[in-house]
Design a protein around this motif. Structure first.
Motif, PDB file in Angstrom:
ATOM      1  N   GLN A   5      -1.188   8.287  18.047  1.00  0.00           N
ATOM      2  CA  GLN A   5      -1.129   9.634  17.483  1.00  0.00           C
ATOM      3  C   GLN A   5       0.250   9.925  16.894  1.00  0.00           C
ATOM      4  O   GLN A   5       0.370  10.574  15.851  1.00  0.00           O
ATOM      5  N   LEU A   6       1.294   9.425  17.538  1.00  0.00           N
ATOM      6  CA  LEU A   6       2.653   9.603  17.029  1.00  0.00           C
ATOM      7  C   LEU A   6       2.817   8.860  15.702  1.00  0.00           C
ATOM      8  O   LEU A   6       3.404   9.395  14.753  1.00  0.00           O
ATOM      9  N   GLU A   7       2.298   7.645  15.637  1.00  0.00           N
ATOM     10  CA  GLU A   7       2.378   6.873  14.393  1.00  0.00           C
ATOM     11  C   GLU A   7       1.604   7.568  13.274  1.00  0.00           C
ATOM     12  O   GLU A   7       2.070   7.646  12.130  1.00  0.00           O
ATOM     13  N   LEU A   8       0.431   8.108  13.584  1.00  0.00           N
ATOM     14  CA  LEU A   8      -0.362   8.830  12.599  1.00  0.00           C
ATOM     15  C   LEU A   8       0.382  10.078  12.112  1.00  0.00           C
ATOM     16  O   LEU A   8       0.423  10.369  10.914  1.00  0.00           O
ATOM     17  N   ALA A   9       1.010  10.805  13.035  1.00  0.00           N
ATOM     18  CA  ALA A   9       1.761  12.004  12.660  1.00  0.00           C
ATOM     19  C   ALA A   9       2.936  11.640  11.760  1.00  0.00           C
ATOM     20  O   ALA A   9       3.209  12.331  10.768  1.00  0.00           O
ATOM     21  N   LEU A  10       3.631  10.540  12.045  1.00  0.00           N
ATOM     22  CA  LEU A  10       4.748  10.107  11.211  1.00  0.00           C
ATOM     23  C   LEU A  10       4.273   9.683   9.823  1.00  0.00           C
ATOM     24  O   LEU A  10       4.922   9.981   8.819  1.00  0.00           O
ATOM     25  N   ARG A  11       3.138   9.043   9.756  1.00  0.00           N
ATOM     26  CA  ARG A  11       2.597   8.633   8.453  1.00  0.00           C
ATOM     27  C   ARG A  11       2.177   9.853   7.625  1.00  0.00           C
ATOM     28  O   ARG A  11       2.376   9.891   6.425  1.00  0.00           O
ATOM     29  N   VAL A  12       1.592  10.840   8.282  1.00  0.00           N
ATOM     30  CA  VAL A  12       1.204  12.057   7.572  1.00  0.00           C
ATOM     31  C   VAL A  12       2.441  12.784   7.065  1.00  0.00           C
ATOM     32  O   VAL A  12       2.482  13.249   5.916  1.00  0.00           O
ATOM     33  N   LEU A  13       3.469  12.876   7.887  1.00  0.00           N
ATOM     34  CA  LEU A  13       4.716  13.516   7.458  1.00  0.00           C
ATOM     35  C   LEU A  13       5.367  12.746   6.306  1.00  0.00           C
ATOM     36  O   LEU A  13       5.872  13.357   5.355  1.00  0.00           O
ATOM     37  N   ALA A  14       5.364  11.439   6.363  1.00  0.00           N
ATOM     38  CA  ALA A  14       5.925  10.636   5.277  1.00  0.00           C
ATOM     39  C   ALA A  14       5.127  10.836   3.995  1.00  0.00           C
ATOM     40  O   ALA A  14       5.697  10.952   2.908  1.00  0.00           O
ATOM     41  N   GLY A  15       3.818  10.905   4.097  1.00  0.00           N
ATOM     42  CA  GLY A  15       2.983  11.151   2.919  1.00  0.00           C
ATOM     43  C   GLY A  15       3.243  12.518   2.312  1.00  0.00           C
ATOM     44  O   GLY A  15       3.324  12.670   1.093  1.00  0.00           O
ATOM     45  N   LEU A  16       3.382  13.531   3.153  1.00  0.00           N
ATOM     46  CA  LEU A  16       3.695  14.867   2.645  1.00  0.00           C
ATOM     47  C   LEU A  16       5.055  14.889   1.956  1.00  0.00           C
ATOM     48  O   LEU A  16       5.227  15.535   0.923  1.00  0.00           O
ATOM     49  N   PHE A  17       6.018  14.179   2.539  1.00  0.00           N
ATOM     50  CA  PHE A  17       7.346  14.116   1.929  1.00  0.00           C
ATOM     51  C   PHE A  17       7.279  13.457   0.554  1.00  0.00           C
ATOM     52  O   PHE A  17       7.887  13.942  -0.395  1.00  0.00           O
ATOM     53  N   VAL A  18       6.523  12.386   0.443  1.00  0.00           N
ATOM     54  CA  VAL A  18       6.397  11.680  -0.831  1.00  0.00           C
ATOM     55  C   VAL A  18       5.719  12.558  -1.882  1.00  0.00           C
ATOM     56  O   VAL A  18       6.029  12.489  -3.069  1.00  0.00           O
TER      57      VAL A  18
END
Length: 90
Positions: A5-18
């Motif tokens: 879940q932490l990895e998924l949250a980090l990927r979602v945050l990275a996608g939003l940043f991009v």
């Protein structure tokens, strides 16, 4: 499970940043360019062009009386003799 879940949250945050960061950078650049715009200079150039149009003068290269004028074979516009390209065709 918590690591997934932490990895998924980090990927979602990275996608939003991009997605969001380039848009914010573009809007910041646009506002910066608008604030640097020299409105007084633009107004003076516009007033000068309107005054030249009203008096029949133009800012074309043919307005200089001391340079010989040649006619462009493509469009027929008058250009100075020392120019390499026609201003109308270019």
């Amino acid at each position: 499970m918590a690591l997934g879940q932490l990895e998924l949250a980090l990927r979602v945050l990275a996608g939003l940043f991009v997605i969001v960061a380039p848009t914010l950078l573009f809007l910041g650049l646009w506002r910066g360019l608008q604030s640097m715009q020299d409105d007084a200079l633009v107004r003076r150039v516009r007033e000068r062009a309107e005054a030249d149009d009203a008096s029949g003068l133009s800012l074309s290269p043919t307005a200089s009386p001391d340079s010989p004028v040649v006619t462009c074979p493509t469009c027929g516009a008058g250009n100075r003799d020392d120019t390499a390209y026609c201003r109308q065709c270019l």
